[in-house]
Design an enzyme around this catalytic site. Structure first.
Site, mmCIF file in Angstrom:
data_model
loop_
_atom_site.group_PDB
_atom_site.id
_atom_site.type_symbol
_atom_site.label_atom_id
_atom_site.label_comp_id
_atom_site.label_asym_id
_atom_site.label_seq_id
_atom_site.Cartn_x
_atom_site.Cartn_y
_atom_site.Cartn_z
ATOM 1 C CE LYS A 9 -3.633 13.938 0.769
ATOM 2 N NZ LYS A 9 -4.154 12.618 0.315
ATOM 3 C CD GLN A 11 -7.246 10.657 1.180
ATOM 4 O OE1 GLN A 11 -6.800 11.654 0.624
ATOM 5 N NE2 GLN A 11 -6.514 9.864 1.929
ATOM 6 C CG ASP A 59 -2.527 10.554 -5.185
ATOM 7 O OD1 ASP A 59 -1.715 11.275 -4.575
ATOM 8 O OD2 ASP A 59 -3.597 10.170 -4.679
#
Length: 295
Positions: A59, A103, A126
């Site tokens: 990412k 994460q 997200d």
């Protein structure tokens, strides 16, 4: 089309579609940078899980390639919830951070839901906070979960009409199944939802024009579940002694499915591409709310 032999199954090239999206994002980032507004993504990794470290590295690399600002925090495995929350709060207050990504999974001593909800809805790239999911359910503007958004982009890129289509979503998880159902409904699809515990899975999936499988159960769906000519989107990914595999027995669907996503190279690349899209959107929407500078 029931009973029709398709002959040739088209592979949906998610890698190619993702590259196009990333190139478009990079162009828009360059335009924003020209006026002093560079989007920035902050990634927060807690612990030393090897898989998570690989995902975060990928990412961050994509962020830099797009010309965005890469901000990273790495905390020890035994960090307390207060310590993680403090870092999230610090990142939330930074004007050069457009989006924040925590994460997952987190170490067991941490409450993932509570920590995710500390991320401001405007920086929730997200799309997993309670506020973001609420906006999705109500059809309000917001940042959508990356993988479901990637599925929609794949279908659009293939020219597959969603309005009026019958879609079977196999999987009810918070990361894919549930948000994808909302996205599909908003596009005018008729959606049926099943999962690995559905008693007669084929009865749900066989009539569908599109079957999306996101259960985390390797090889759950095969030819008995798919009508000839249907589009199959495989979100699952599993490491096996013979390489990566999905939730779909793809080889058995060759000549039956009209289109299918491969594993790897299907949905996976789209997730990072949509993360970049979300980061750019967060920056653009934040700029809309920012006061106009006085010359």
């Amino acid at each position: 089309m029931t009973g029709t032999f398709v002959g040739v199954t088209r592979t949906i090239d998610g890698s190619s579609i993702a590259r196009r999206i990333r190139a478009e994002v990079a162009e828009r980032v360059a335009e924003a940078a020209a006026v002093g507004r560079v989007p920035g993504l902050a990634t927060l990794l807690v612990g030393d899980d090897p898989a998570s470290a690989v995902y975060v590295a990928a990412k961050r690399r994509a962020v830099r390639e797009a010309g965005m600002r890469d901000v990273h925090r790495h905390l020890p495995e035994h960090s307390t919830e207060y310590e993680v929350a403090s870092v999230i709060d610090e990142l939330a207050g930074r004007s050069d951070v457009s989006g924040i990504l925590l994460q997952l999974p987190l170490p067991p001593q941490l409450d993932a839901a509570a920590l995710i909800d500390r991320i401001p809805v405007t920086k929730d790239v997200d799309g997993l906070t309670t506020a973001s999911l609420g906006r999705l359910a109500r059809g309000e503007r917001g940042l959508r979960p990356c993988t479901p958004s990637g599925v929609i982009e794949l279908l659009d890129a293939e020219g597959i009409e969603l309005k009026g289509a019958c879609v079977a979503v196999v999987g009810w998880g918070e990361l894919v199944g549930r948000p994808l159902t909302h996205l599909l409904l908003r596009r005018g699809a008729t959606v049926s939802v099943a999962h690995e515990f559905t008693a007669d899975l084929a009865a749900v999936t066989r009539p569908a024009d599109i079957v999306v499988v996101a259960t985390g159960v390797r090889g759950l769906v095969g030819p008995e579940h798919v009508r000839p000519g249907a589009t199959v989107i495989d979100v699952g990914i599993h490491r096996t002694p013979h390489g990566l595999a999905g939730d779909v027995r793809a080889a058995e669907l060759d000549g039956i499915a009209g289109r299918i996503t491969p594993v790897p190279g299907g949905v996976g690349p789209m997730t990072i591409a949509m993360l970049l899209v979300n980061t750019l959107r967060a920056a653009e929407w934040g700029a809309e709310a920012a006061p106009v500078p006085v010359c």
